[in-house]
Design an enzyme around this catalytic site. Structure first.
Site, mmCIF file in Angstrom:
data_model
loop_
_atom_site.group_PDB
_atom_site.id
_atom_site.type_symbol
_atom_site.label_atom_id
_atom_site.label_comp_id
_atom_site.label_asym_id
_atom_site.label_seq_id
_atom_site.Cartn_x
_atom_site.Cartn_y
_atom_site.Cartn_z
ATOM 1 C CB ILE A 1 -0.943 0.024 1.218
ATOM 2 C CG1 ILE A 1 -0.151 -0.067 2.519
ATOM 3 C CG2 ILE A 1 -1.970 -1.083 1.117
ATOM 4 C CD1 ILE A 1 -1.030 0.079 3.769
ATOM 5 C CG ASP B 1 7.948 14.452 4.411
ATOM 6 O OD1 ASP B 1 7.917 15.428 3.632
ATOM 7 O OD2 ASP B 1 7.913 13.277 4.022
#
Length: 580
Positions: free
Chosen positions: A90, A213
Site C-alpha cells: 500500500i 514532512d
C-alpha cells in the site's frame, strides 16, 4: 495500442508535461474513472520523463540489482509477520515498504472495522546502522503519541533476516486533498478538517516531536472523516538525548521541497515552526486548490529557490488557477502568517494556528492581529444574529420614532398638521394660565386683576373650536380657577365641557377623562347635587378597568362618602347601589 490511441496519448502527454504538477495531477484524477488504462499509461510516461537515468545507460549488474529491488516488496506478499499475512503493498518509499496485512489475534479499533493492520518493513538495501536506528526511533516516537489524529503503533520487531518492522493501525482512507475534492467539501468543512490536523500535530509537538514532512499524502482521512497523520519516519525529536547526530548523519534530512520550510531547505535548525510552515502550505492547497509555488516539482532547484526567497502566488491568483472562489481576507491573513519566511513571524504553535482558523469559522476577530472596531462589531453581529436582529429592530423603531418626531416638529413649524397645531396651542394655553396665576399671586388687587384675566382667557375659547385638545385642557384650568374664586356655576360649566371633549377627542387620554370626572364630581358635591355619585362611580370603574388599583381604591372611598352623605336626600327606590 493502435495508432490512433497512441497519437491521442502522445498529444495528452505533451500537454500534461507543460502543466505544473498540481494541475497535472488534478487532470489525471478527473479522467481516471472514465479511462483508467489511458491515465495509467500517461502516468508511466510522465514518470519515465522525469527520471534522469536512461535504461540503456546502466550496466547489467546495476539493472539486475534494480530488478531485484523492484521485485522484493511484491515477493513478500503472502508471507506472515507477527501472525499477520501480508496481502498487498500500500506504500513504498526509498527505505521502507508498507503492506496491508490481515489476520492475527490483536483487536484493533479502526474506522473500517476490518481486521487489517499496516506493516512497515525496512528494505534490505536500507539496513544500514543509521537507518535501522532511525527506524527504531520511529517506533519510539509513535509509541509515545496517543491522539485520535495520529496513527497508533500496535507492535514492532525484527524479521528472520534481521530487518526491523513496525506494526500500526491500518487507515482505510484517502489523502486529505483527494478526500476534500471527492466529497466536494466547502470552505468551512475543509477548515474544520484542517483544525483537526493542526491539533494532532500540536500533540506531537507537546511530546517534543516535529514531523518535518507534512504533506497531503501523509495525512489520510478515514471513513468517519477523522484525519490521521502518518509517516513519522523523518520526524525530528527535539530532545537531543533521543536524537543523536541526525543532522550530521543526514545533512539537512529528507524533505519534500513543495511543503518544506525555508530553514529546512537551508539545512538550519528544525523547530515546531517548521511544521507550522508545512501546515500553512497544506492549508493554502486545501483552500485554493493549487500550490503556493509556480515552479513545477520536477525542477527541484528552482522550487527550493522559490521557497527560500518567498516567491509565492497570492491566494487570490492561486484560487483562480485552481478554479476556486478567492479566499476571504481573514483566511488570506492566516496563510500570510503561517507562511512567513522567518520562523519567529509564524504562529507560535500549531494550536495557535488552529485557534485562528476556529476564530474565522465562528466569525470572531483573529487572535493574531488587532482588529478595527468596525470589523469587531461585524464579527460580533455574525456570531449573534438573533441578538443583533432584535437590537436592529429596536434601533429601527427608535430611528423611525425620531424621524417621525422630527417630521412632526417641522409640521408644527410649517402649520401643516391641525393635530399638532392643537397640541402647540394647548401648551401655549397652559403657559398663559400659568402666567395668569403668577400675576394673581403677585397682585395686591387680586379680585379685579383676576376677573380681567379670566375674561381675557375665556375670550380665547372661541378661537379653539377646531382644537378640542387645547380647549379641554384650558377649560379644566379655568374650572379650577373659578372654583378657587368661589364661582361654582361657571366652574361646573367649564368642567362639563372639558369632560365632553375628553370623551370624544382621540388626542386626549383616559387620564384627562378621569381628572374631568373627579373635578366635576367635586363641583357638584359642593353644590349639593347627588348626581356627583354617578360621576364618582364612573371614575371608579375607569380606574379599575385601567388597572390603577391604588387610585381606584382611593376613588372608591370617595364614592362611599358621597353615598353616605346623600343617602337622606335620595329616595330609597332611587338610591344608587353601594360601590363594589
Amino acid at each position: 495500442m493502435n495508432a490512433d490511441t497512441w497519437t491521442r496519448t502522445r498529444r495528452e502527454f505533451e500537454r500534461l508535461r507543460a502543466l505544473a504538477p498540481m494541475e497535472r495531477e488534478r487532470w489525471l484524477r478527473a479522467h481516471e474513472p472514465g479511462d483508467a488504462d489511458s491515465v495509467h499509461e500517461l502516468r508511466a510516461l510522465l514518470t519515465a520523463d522525469e527520471t534522469d537515468d536512461a535504461l540503456l545507460d546502466s550496466d547489467a549488474p546495476t539493472l539486475h540489482t534494480a530488478w531485484l529491488r523492484n521485485r522484493e516488496p511484491h515477493a513478500a506478499i503472502g508471507s506472515e509477520v507477527a501472525g499477520y499475512r501480508l496481502v498487498e503493498v500500500i506504500g513504498e518509499g526509498g527505505s521502507a515498504t508498507v503492506y496491508r496485512a490481515e489476520g492475527g489475534s490483536a483487536t484493533v479499533d479502526r474506522a473500517d472495522g476490518a481486521g487489517s493492520v499496516a506493516v512497515k518493513v525496512l528494505k534490505s538495501e536500507a539496513c544500514s546502522p543509521g537507518l535501522s536506528k532511525r527506524f527504531e526511533q520511529e517506533r519510539e516516537t509513535l509509541t509515545g503519541l496517543d491522539h485520535p489524529g495520529v496513527i497508533r503503533v500496535l507492535g514492532a520487531g525484527h524479521l528472520d533476516d534481521g530487518r526491523p518492522y513496525l506494526l500500526t493501525e491500518y487507515v482505510a482512507g484517502e489523502s486529505i486533498d483527494m478526500h476534500c475534492d471527492r466529497a466536494k467539501l466547502d470552505l468551512a468543512a475543509r477548515l474544520r478538517l484542517f483544525v483537526d490536523v493542526c491539533r494532532a500535530v500540536h500533540h506531537a509537538h507537546r511530546h517534543l516531536v516535529v514531523h518535518r514532512d507534512l504533506k497531503p499524502s501523509n495525512i489520510l482521512v478515514d471513513a468517519r472523516g477523522q484525519p490521521k497523520v502518518l509517516d513519522f519516519g523523518v520526524a525530528k525529536l527535539l530532545d537531543p538525548a533521543r536524537d543523536p547526530l541526525w543532522t550530521d548523519q543526514f545533512g539537512r534530512g529528507p524533505l519534500t521541497p513543495a511543503y518544506a520550510s525555508p530553514e529546512q531547505i537551508r539545512g538550519e535548525s528544525i523547530t515546531t515552526a517548521t511544521d507550522v510552515y508545512s501546515l500553512g502550505v497544506l492549508l493554502f492547497q486545501l483552500v485554493t486548490g493549487a500550490s503556493p509555488y509556480a515552479e513545477p516539482n520536477s525542477q527541484r532547484d528552482a522550487l527550493e529557490r522559490a521557497v527560500v526567497a518567498g516567491r509565492r502566488r497570492s491566494p487570490r491568483d492561486a484560487a483562480q488557477l485552481g478554479v476556486r472562489p478567492a479566499p476571504p481576507t481573514d483566511v488570506a491573513a492566516i496563510l500570510e502568517r503561517a507562511l512567513a519566511l522567518r520562523p519567529g513571524d509564524r504562529y507560535a504553535s500549531a494550536e495557535h494556528l488552529a485557534q485562528d482558523v476556529v476564530c474565522f469559522l465562528e466569525h470572531r476577530p483573529l487572535l493574531s492581529r488587532s482588529e478595527p472596531w468596525i470589523r469587531r462589531a461585524t464579527s460580533f453581529a455574525r456570531r449573534h444574529p438573533w441578538t443583533m436582529s432584535a437590537c436592529a429592530a429596536v434601533v429601527l423603531v427608535l430611528i423611525g420614532t425620531w424621524i417621525g418626531t422630527e417630521r412632526s416638529l417641522r409640521r408644527v413649524m410649517d402649520s401643516e398638521s391641525v393635530a399638532w397645531r392643537a397640541h402647540a396651542s394647548a401648551v401655549s394655553s397652559t403657559n398663559l394660565l400659568a402666567d395668569l396665576l403668577e400675576r394673581i399671586g403677585a397682585s395686591a388687587i387680586a379680585g379685579e386683576e383676576l376677573s380681567k384675566l379670566v375674561s381675557e382667557t375665556e375670550a380665547q375659547l372661541t378661537e379653539l373650536a377646531d382644537q378640542p385638545e387645547a380647549e379641554a385642557r384650558l377649560r379644566m384650568s379655568l374650572a379650577r380657577l373659578e372654583r378657587a374664586r368661589g364661582q361654582l356655576e361657571p366652574a361646573e360649566r367649564h368642567a362639563m365641557r372639558a369632560l365632553e371633549l375628553s370623551r370624544n377627542t382621540r388626542g386626549l387620554s383616559w387620564n384627562e377623562t378621569e381628572r374631568c370626572l373627579a373635578q366635576l364630581s367635586e363641583l357638584r358635591a359642593l353644590r349639593g347635587d347627588a348626581s356627583s355619585i354617578e360621576l364618582a362611580r364612573e371614575r371608579v370603574d375607569l380606574l379599575a378597568a385601567r388597572g390603577d388599583t391604588a387610585r381606584a381604591a382611593e376613588a372608591r372611598r370617595t364614592l362611599e362618602k358621597l353615598i353616605e352623605r346623600f343617602a337622606s336626600k335620595i329616595p330609597a327606590d332611587a338610591a344608587p347601589s353601594s360601590p363594589r
